[in-house]
Each structure stands twice: as structure tokens, then as C-alpha cells.
Design an enzyme around this catalytic site. Structure first.
Site, short mmCIF file in Angstrom:
data_model
loop_
_atom_site.label_atom_id
_atom_site.label_comp_id
_atom_site.label_asym_id
_atom_site.label_seq_id
_atom_site.Cartn_x
_atom_site.Cartn_y
_atom_site.Cartn_z
N LYS A 91 -3.42 16.13 -7.91
CA LYS A 91 -2.82 15.92 -9.23
C LYS A 91 -2.16 17.20 -9.75
O LYS A 91 -1.13 17.13 -10.44
CB LYS A 91 -3.89 15.43 -10.21
CG LYS A 91 -4.38 14.01 -9.93
CD LYS A 91 -3.26 13.00 -9.92
CE LYS A 91 -3.78 11.57 -9.86
NZ LYS A 91 -2.68 10.56 -9.77
N TYR A 138 -8.71 15.28 -5.06
CA TYR A 138 -8.03 14.57 -6.13
C TYR A 138 -7.46 15.55 -7.16
O TYR A 138 -6.29 15.45 -7.56
CB TYR A 138 -9.01 13.61 -6.79
CG TYR A 138 -8.48 12.88 -8.01
CD1 TYR A 138 -7.64 11.78 -7.87
CD2 TYR A 138 -8.84 13.28 -9.29
CE1 TYR A 138 -7.16 11.10 -8.97
CE2 TYR A 138 -8.37 12.60 -10.41
CZ TYR A 138 -7.54 11.51 -10.24
OH TYR A 138 -7.06 10.84 -11.34
N ASP A 192 0.86 -1.18 0.00
CA ASP A 192 0.00 0.00 0.00
C ASP A 192 0.90 1.23 0.00
O ASP A 192 1.44 1.62 1.03
CB ASP A 192 -0.90 0.00 1.24
CG ASP A 192 -1.89 1.17 1.25
OD1 ASP A 192 -1.78 2.07 0.38
OD2 ASP A 192 -2.76 1.19 2.14
N SER A 221 -3.71 13.54 -14.19
CA SER A 221 -5.09 13.53 -14.69
C SER A 221 -5.41 14.89 -15.29
O SER A 221 -4.86 15.91 -14.85
CB SER A 221 -6.07 13.24 -13.55
OG SER A 221 -7.40 13.50 -13.94
#
Length: 266
Positions: free
Chosen positions: A162, A158, A64, A145
């Protein structure tokens, strides 16, 4: 006439290269593992859970990388198995936070998302760069992204993580370019992975439409995709392979967007 890297046998393009792909057991990551392996690389896929399938001969390490101890374990195991590293594809990431808006997000939501989408790369780079510096060569590709340029209303942490990843990647490329290490960022748009297909299926069920109508709705929510379809994982993998190859030997500190024309700003 010698055309250098442009006359490569593509089936042997990565022969002798050692590669690690995080998040390498499904979606874009698995497609990258398959592409590098098919071209001769010795590849290890890393992920939290055991894979359903990997190419025969590809390795796997369970870790992980959203946790510091997971990164430490992955670095140690990779070096033990491969003896070093030539290609690092930091693909792991994603968002599982609340979609209820900014005020519903907790500190833990932000930290968990940044651990997965930014700090995993920072820690992995810090673990493997000394080996690349020693050999005076190496390639790192960070999978970002288009949401770093086209922030999603429901995926704020998120998008922010990014954006930070691209900034960090640019700085890192400047620092390590003189040591023969190339570092670039690849920013996919809507890609029709297995998880995306499941999402579309849920949207279709909730709205009482079919898969294709829900798929179109998702594209419309992005503002439309001029090519009229999402990307295939294999198409993103092909760009990652290019950036990792000697064909991109003079490319570093760059971001490559693969989104079918979704982002229209200059």
C-alpha cells in the site's frame, strides 16, 4: 450567480459516466458501486466470485485482477460492454499471508500480496489509461490503507504494497494530469465491513468476550480511534464519490485519509 458544480443534483451527479469498481461485490467496493449507481453512473463491479447482490442495473464481470490474464480479461470485457471508461476505482486488495512475523513470510507471500494490492492497479491503469488519454478525461481512485503510514506488525507485505501504491499513484498523477486525467488515493482506516465483523466475532469467541469488547480491543490495538468507532463502508464510499466527481475537479496527486483520527502524526 453560477456556483458551478456546487449546485449539482446529487441523484444525477454521475449521469452519463461509465465506472468500474474492482472488489465491487462486498464491503467498501460494494458501497462504492451503490453510491455511483444511485447517482446515475453506468457501473460494473468486478470480483473473483459471483456477487450475492448488486443494485439492479449494475453490471458484473468475474475476474481475478491479481493475475495478468485476469486484468486483460477485465479490460477487454469492460471496453466491450461500456465502450470506454470515465471512472476507475481500484479497490481490490487485502492480506491473507501468515501473521507469524517477517521470517515466516515466503517469496510467494510477498508476490501474492503485491499482485493483489499494487500490480493489480498498475496493470488496470495501463489497460484503461489509453482510452482516457484518447478522450482527454478520466478519474482513477486507488484505495490504499492507513497501514501504509501505520504499518501492521502482522501484515508487513500488505503495508509495504500500500505504501508503494501511494508512491506510484502520485507519480502517475503527475504524468497524466496534463491530459485531463485525475488520479488520487483514498486511505481508509478500520472500516466495519462484513469481513471485519467476522474477524471481530472470531476474536470475541477466542477471548471469551462479547462482540463490543472485541471491537474495542481491535480499536485499542490501532492506538485508539478519537471518534470512538470504526468507519462505515458508506462513509468511505462517499469520499470516493467526491474524488470521482466534478466537485473535486482540481484535486489530483493527493491522498485522502478517512480513519476517524487514528493517525495523529503530521
Amino acid at each position: 450567480m453560477d456556483n458551478g458544480p456546487y449546485l449539482l443534483d446529487m441523484s444525477k451527479e454521475f449521469a452519463g459516466k461509465r465506472a468500474l469498481v474492482t472488489g465491487g461485490t462486498r464491503g467498501i467496493g460494494l458501497a462504492i458501486v451503490k453510491r455511483l449507481h444511485a447517482a446515475g453512473a453506468e457501473v460494473i463491479a468486478a470480483a473473483r466470485s459471483l456477487p450475492d447482490s448488486l443494485p439492479e442495473g449494475a453490471g458484473f464481470i468475474q475476474a481475478d485482477v491479481g493475475l495478468p490474464e485476469g486484468v486483460d480479461h477485465l479490460v477487454q470485457e469492460t471496453i466491450q460492454q461500456l465502450g470506454g471508461l470515465d471512472i476507475l476505482i481500484n479497490n481490490v486488495g487485502g492480506s491473507s499471508t501468515s501473521t507469524a512475523g517477517a521470517l515466516a513470510l515466503t517469496d510467494e507471500d510477498w508476490q501474492t500480496t503485491f499482485d493483489a494490492n499494487l500490480f493489480s492497479s498498475v496493470r488496470l491503469d495501463r489497460g484503461f489509461l489509453p482510452y482516457m488519454v484518447e478522450q482527454q478525461s478520466g478519474v482513477i481512485v486507488h484505495i490504499s490503507s492507513i497501514q501504509r503510514k501505520l504499518p501492521g506488525n502482522m501484515t508487513m507485505p500488505y503495508s509495504a504494497a500500500k505504501a508503494a501504491l501511494v508512491n506510484y499513484s502520485k507519480n502517475l498523477a503527475t504524468q497524466f494530469g496534463p491530459m485531463g486525467i485525475r488520479i488520487n488515493t483514498l486511505a481508509p482506516g478500520f472500516t466495519e465491513t462484513e469481513s471485519a465483523e467476522r474477524l471481530i466475532g472470531r476474536m470475541a469467541e477466542q477471548s471469551g468476550t462479547d462482540y463490543h469488547a472485541a471491537r474495542q480491543l481491535l480499536m485499542d490495538q490501532l492506538g485508539g480511534i478519537p471518534l470512538g468507532r470504526p468507519a462505515k463502508p458508506e462513509e468511505v464510499a462517499e469520499l470516493a464519490a467526491f474524488l470521482a466527481s466534478s466537485r473535486a475537479s482540481y484535486i489530483t496527486g493527493s491522498e485522502y485519509v478517512i480513519d476517524g483520527g487514528t493517525i495523529r502524526t503530521v
